[in-house]
Design an enzyme around this catalytic site. Structure first.
Site, PDB file in Angstrom:
ATOM      1  N   ASP A 299      11.465  14.249  -5.282  1.00 15.92           N
ATOM      2  CA  ASP A 299      10.339  14.062  -4.340  1.00 15.92           C
ATOM      3  C   ASP A 299      10.670  14.600  -2.581  1.00 15.92           C
ATOM      4  OD1 ASP A 299       9.108  12.364  -1.744  1.00 15.92           O
ATOM      5  OD2 ASP A 299       8.950  10.372  -2.642  1.00 15.92           O
TER       6      ASP A 299
ATOM      7  N   TYR B  92     -18.222  14.196  -1.440  1.00 12.72           N
ATOM      8  CA  TYR B  92     -18.119  13.512  -2.569  1.00 12.72           C
ATOM      9  C   TYR B  92     -17.092  14.664  -3.912  1.00 12.72           C
ATOM     10  CZ  TYR B  92     -17.405   8.605  -3.194  1.00 12.72           C
ATOM     11  OH  TYR B  92     -16.906   7.794  -3.070  1.00 12.72           O
TER      12      TYR B  92
ATOM     13  N   GLU C 231     -15.188  14.748  -6.644  1.00 16.39           N
ATOM     14  CA  GLU C 231     -14.578  14.566  -8.126  1.00 16.39           C
ATOM     15  C   GLU C 231     -13.671  15.731  -9.051  1.00 16.39           C
ATOM     16  OE1 GLU C 231     -17.206  11.871  -7.079  1.00 16.39           O
ATOM     17  OE2 GLU C 231     -16.209   9.999  -7.757  1.00 16.39           O
TER      18      GLU C 231
ATOM     19  N   ARG D 273      -1.982  13.194   7.216  1.00 22.12           N
ATOM     20  CA  ARG D 273      -1.316  11.980   5.990  1.00 22.12           C
ATOM     21  C   ARG D 273      -2.370  12.294   4.872  1.00 22.12           C
ATOM     22  NH1 ARG D 273       1.502   7.626   7.459  1.00 22.12           N
ATOM     23  NH2 ARG D 273       1.584   8.725   9.338  1.00 22.12           N
TER      24      ARG D 273
ATOM     25  N   LYS E 262       5.731  14.503   7.673  1.00 23.70           N
ATOM     26  CA  LYS E 262       6.468  14.519   8.290  1.00 23.70           C
ATOM     27  C   LYS E 262       7.125  15.252   8.399  1.00 23.70           C
ATOM     28  CE  LYS E 262       7.907  10.176   5.152  1.00 23.70           C
ATOM     29  NZ  LYS E 262       6.651  10.273   3.975  1.00 23.70           N
TER      30      LYS E 262
ATOM     31  N   THR F 277       4.668  13.688   1.078  1.00 23.14           N
ATOM     32  CA  THR F 277       3.776  14.017   1.348  1.00 23.14           C
ATOM     33  C   THR F 277       3.645  15.076   2.597  1.00 23.14           C
ATOM     34  OG1 THR F 277       5.358  13.013   3.046  1.00 23.14           O
ATOM     35  CG2 THR F 277       4.036  11.888   1.976  1.00 23.14           C
TER      36      THR F 277
END
Ligand code: DSN
Length: 467
Positions: free
Chosen positions: A214, A59, A61, A249, A243, A240
């Site tokens: 985008d 973790y 954050e 991903r 692709k 992303t």
């Protein structure tokens, strides 16, 4: 070994054969078929190794140096490396551009951009989904707001010209003058031509909007310099990474920072995207970053900066052009008349097929693609085209001569669909019935599927394990 130790240390294939069997089946499907979904790719071994590493456990954050939990010494270094390499992959000056590598994927990245820079119910314009845009660019229908972008913000679509399939920039300007959006989105999920980012910038400047690009579909092509880059004209760019970029991903947001302009009094006006976007990602929308994915972004951005990747990206476009030419020579209509990029849209109206029937028959013969609306389609539920892309086939090392074979498979599959349609009539349910019940058709499908399978198996996924 104790029971708990057995659970902790077992191989998946021993501990969960049911799931293992399904994974192996999916692997076999990927190897024995031709993957032509324009947004998909086969990622690399280093990316897969990051994704299954110990980084998954942590973790963290917050941002590097400002974490809410301890133990993040190496996680910080990894995230800083991912940031640095992301800027390098797009040749961005770190004084002028910042980057957030924490978005879980493209849709959360886009929502973080809107959350950061647009007030609730502020206005956004994006290319309409049926015209090749993306859901997150604000899609809604006559009776339902579909995307959260249209629920929490006010969205207005712009369109392509139904005759040419090209973006109608004049109409966009006209509508933007009336709607006065805070953000205009330049980005596509199904459009085969390079966008005119300069024109988008001019429109944004005239109406006082931010230009948000985008580049999810084309980010591999942009990194390789084989298509115009959105960075010169944009305020914010999202992508992303799985692709055409061929990474994990995940999602990334780039934003301008530093001095925006100097006013008449000589005072510096600064960009203020950095804190707004960073805070929208966390704590606004997300929790702990996916550190295994961030490491995989780091290694894929390194790969994207190599000459080998440029060769790969060039071949993606060469293959897409060859595919388009091949299909046109067999009489198929390609929207916009061709492609500059990694994908193309086949308009099946002139051959009397629907996108659903085409997608179905191609799936039967191990070719994966998706049905898609074409400009002028009346119903988004019954689209008239299919979208075909070349990033995944190019990763498997298919070249122009191989694409010619793929064109032949596609043509034979579509002709078979036409034969079925002639027997069944127009309804999809009747089409499926003939497809599954007619022995002659079943024989023809089995033969073609066998040919596609044998052909696909010649192109192994390099460096991959059995899963
Ligand atoms: N689902 C992706 C595509 O296929 O274009 C976009 O997110």
């Amino acid at each position: 070994m104790s029971d708990i130790s057995k659970i902790l240390n077992a191989n998946l294939w021993d501990s969960d054969p049911e799931l293992w069997d399904l994974i192996k089946k999916e692997k076999k499907r990927q190897v024995t078929g031709l993957e032509m979904i324009a947004s998909e790719n086969f990622t690399t071994m280093p990316v897969l190794q990051c994704l299954s590493s110990c980084l998954h456990n942590k973790y963290s954050e917050g941002l590097p140096g400002q974490r809410y939990y301890g133990g993040n010494e190496y996680i910080d270094e990894i995230e800083i490396l991912a940031q640095k390499r992301s800027l390098e992959a797009y040749k961005l000056d770190p004084e002028k551009w910042g980057v957030n590598v924490q978005p879980y994927s493209g849709s959360p990245a886009n929502f973080a951009v809107y959350t950061g820079v647009v007030e609730p119910h502020g206005r956004i314009m994006g290319l309409d989904l049926p015209d090749g845009g993306h859901l997150t660019h604000g899609f809604f229908t006559g009776n339902k707001k579909i995307s959260a972008t249209s629920i929490f913000f006010e969205s207005m679509p712009y369109k392509v010209d139904p005759e040419t399939g090209l973006i109608d920039y004049n109409k966009l300007l006209e509508c933007a003058r009336l709607f006065r959006p805070k953000v205009i989105v330049a980005g596509v999920s199904c459009h085969s031509r390079a966008l005119d980012y300069k024109k988008f910038r001019e429109i944004c400047d005239e109406v006082g909007a931010y230009l948000f690009s985008d580049m999810a579909h084309i980010s591999g092509l942009v990194a390789a310099g084989v298509t115009p880059s959105p960075f010169e004209y944009s305020d914010i760019v999202s992508t992303t990474t799985h692709k055409s970029l061929r990474g994990p991903r995940a999602g990334v947001i780039f934003f301008r920072k530093g001095v925006k302009s100097v006013n008449a009094k000589g005072e510096k006006i600064m960009y203020d995207f950095e804190s707004k976007i960073n805070q929208a990602v966390f704590p606004g929308l997300q929790g702990g970053p996916h550190n295994h994915a961030i490491a995989a972004i780091a290694t894929s951005m390194k790969q994207a900066s190599t000459p080998e990747f440029v060769t790969y990206a060039k071949q993606i476009v060469t293959n897409a052009k060859r595919l388009s030419d091949g299909l046109q020579s067999k009489g198929y209509k390609i929207v916009t008349g061709g492609t500059d990029l990694h994908l193309l849209l086949v308009d099946l109206r002139s051959v009397g097929l629907t996108g659903a029937k085409a997608e179905l028959i191609l799936e039967e013969i191990n070719i994966a693609c998706n049905k898609n609306t074409v400009p002028g389609d009346k119903s988004a539920l019954n689209p008239s085209g299919i979208r075909l892309g070349t990033p995944a086939l190019t990763t498997r090392n298919l070249k122009e001569k191989d694409i010619d074979v793929v064109v032949d498979f596609l043509d034979r599959g579509l002709k078979l669909a036409k034969e079925i349609s002639n027997i069944s009539g127009p309804k999809l349910a009747d089409f499926k019935k003939v497809l599954h019940d007619n022995p002659d058709i079943q024989n023809k499908i089995a033969k073609l599927k066998d040919e596609v399978t044998k052909y696909s198996e010649q192109f192994p996924l390099p460096g991959y394990s059995e899963y």
